[in-house]
Design an enzyme around this catalytic site. Structure first.
Site, PDB file in Angstrom:
ATOM      1  N   ASP A   1     -71.023  46.633  15.602  1.00  0.00           N
ATOM      2  CA  ASP A   1     -70.933  48.016  15.110  1.00  0.00           C
ATOM      3  C   ASP A   1     -69.699  48.792  15.230  1.00  0.00           C
ATOM      4  OD1 ASP A   1     -72.096  48.253  17.497  1.00  0.00           O
ATOM      5  OD2 ASP A   1     -72.851  50.402  17.073  1.00  0.00           O
TER       6      ASP A   1
ATOM      7  N   GLU B   1     -74.700  49.052  19.102  1.00  0.00           N
ATOM      8  CA  GLU B   1     -74.494  49.119  20.366  1.00  0.00           C
ATOM      9  C   GLU B   1     -73.752  50.833  20.595  1.00  0.00           C
ATOM     10  OE1 GLU B   1     -72.218  50.218  23.838  1.00  0.00           O
ATOM     11  OE2 GLU B   1     -71.435  50.262  22.125  1.00  0.00           O
TER      12      GLU B   1
END
Length: 391
Positions: free
Chosen positions: A80, A139
């Protein structure tokens, strides 16, 4: 003990590795929005003939089945991006998405893990066991690892290994000491309620701004006066919202902050102290306080056996001088979620190079990496798996 064929393969794929990273960098997706990244990873794994499971809502779990029986080691790479505006506008691979950027290196992690998988699958007949590949979403909001664990990421796994590109370390260096690496990361929110009124008549009011300010000034003494000085801890107030108008005494105040430490007892004590400080400060002024304390990621504590294994791999693959010992960071990492279930470790791969302007802090709009670090990371992923399975 390292595999020379893997080393040669990684070097041969270096241009592809850079291209993968640049593609991912130019197409960032935020936490839980990694639809295109997930699809791209799946397509790449299909081309390699690696079976995979698409996790929900995003993310991928794949497994390289070795030709010989043995243990299973998991390799994790997160995917991400962040809601940060790219300031490196002159880069040919700059973010195409306004307000979104891979400002933490997750694009590199995904690319490195894909190329590591490509090198490992070519050696799968000689693998003594299996390699689990974890392409993790979210994350940055500390939710992705927990979601993957619930969907079977570490079922049957004997060891787990992760990598983070690190701009504060020189390119070519790798750090993975045993013990604390990343801190636990908690959030707290304190709501003070006083009694509002006219700014010219404070004697008729209970000023929430004064209460909140007193709390902010005093809460720092939790660390300086109640925590063992040999147990690092940080209490940071990052946000305070007070009042509605310049001439109105504030009735409400909301404070938000974070707590970072490595020791569980220290964590418990700070949570307790924040509650007490809030209640006592409020009582002094006749106000009330409500505390919401949310436990975030656990501390990342590297298993001694696994960390020592990384250091051996680094020495053999890149030379004695490549081993580096970076001090623990108060940053948080949800890789800790995997370590709650299986032993393993988390390594930092240096990507800082002043000649290439890649020493900017993570999460900064000018963050970038020295792409020479990509082959180091990809080979470290693959060689660690090979080395572990051959122990």
């Amino acid at each position: 003990m390292i595999n020379q064929k893997i080393k040669e393969a990684i070097q041969n794929y270096s241009e592809e590795l850079t291209a993968l990273r640049r593609k991912l960098h130019s197409e960032p997706e935020l936490s839980w929005e990694e639809e295109n990244t997930t699809a791209f990873v799946c397509e790449y794994l299909e081309e390699l003939g690696i079976p995979y499971q698409r996790t929900m809502p995003t993310g991928v779990i794949a497994t390289i089945q070795g030709g010989k029986p043995g243990k299973t080691v998991a390799l994790r790479g997160d995917m991400d991006a962040l809601s940060v505006e790219e300031l490196n506008k002159d880069l040919p691979y700059a973010s195409k998405e306004e307000g979104k950027m891979h400002a933490c290196g997750h694009d590199a992690h995904t690319a490195m893990l894909l190329i590591a998988a490509k090198a490992l699958v070519e050696q799968k007949e000689d693998l003594l066991g299996n390699v689990r590949l974890l392409f993790q979403p979210a994350e940055e909001v500390a939710e992705g690892a927990k979601a993957l664990v619930k969907q079977g990421a570490v079922d049957g796994v004997d060891n787990v290994f992760g990598i983070h590109i690190w701009s504060q370390m020189p390119t070519g260096k790798v750090s993975c000491p045993a013990g604390p690496s990343f801190a636990s990361a908690d959030l707290f929110k304190v709501t003070f309620k006083g009694r509002g009124g006219h700014g010219a008549m404070p004697h008729d009011c209970i000023d929430a701004a004064i209460v909140a300010s007193s709390f902010v000034m005093n809460v720092q003494s939790i660390v300086s006066r109640t925590i063992d000085a040999q147990k690092p801890a940080v209490v940071t107030v990052g946000k305070m919202v007070v009042g509605t108008r310049f001439n109105v005494i504030a009735e409400n105040a909301v404070i938000e902050g974070t707590v970072r430490c490595f020791d569980p007892d220290t964590r418990d004590q700070i949570e307790k102290q924040i509650q007490q400080y809030a209640e006592h400060v409020a009582a002094i002024y006749g106000a009330t306080a409500h505390v919401d304390y949310t436990r975030g990621t656990q501390a990342v504590i590297n298993d001694e056996y696994s960390a020592n294994l990384v250091q051996r791999v680094v020495k053999e693959a890149f030379g004695e001088n490549a081993v580096y010992f970076e001090k623990p960071t108060m940053g948080g990492e949800d890789f800790s979620e995997y370590l709650e279930t299986v032993p393993g470790c988390f390594a930092l791969v240096g990507s800082g190079n002043p000649d290439k302007d890649t020493e900017w802090a993570h999460h900064h709009g000018k963050f970038n990496i020295d792409e020479d670090a990509l082959t180091t990371g990809a080979e470290l992923y693959a060689q660690y798996a090979w080395y572990y399975l051959n122990q």
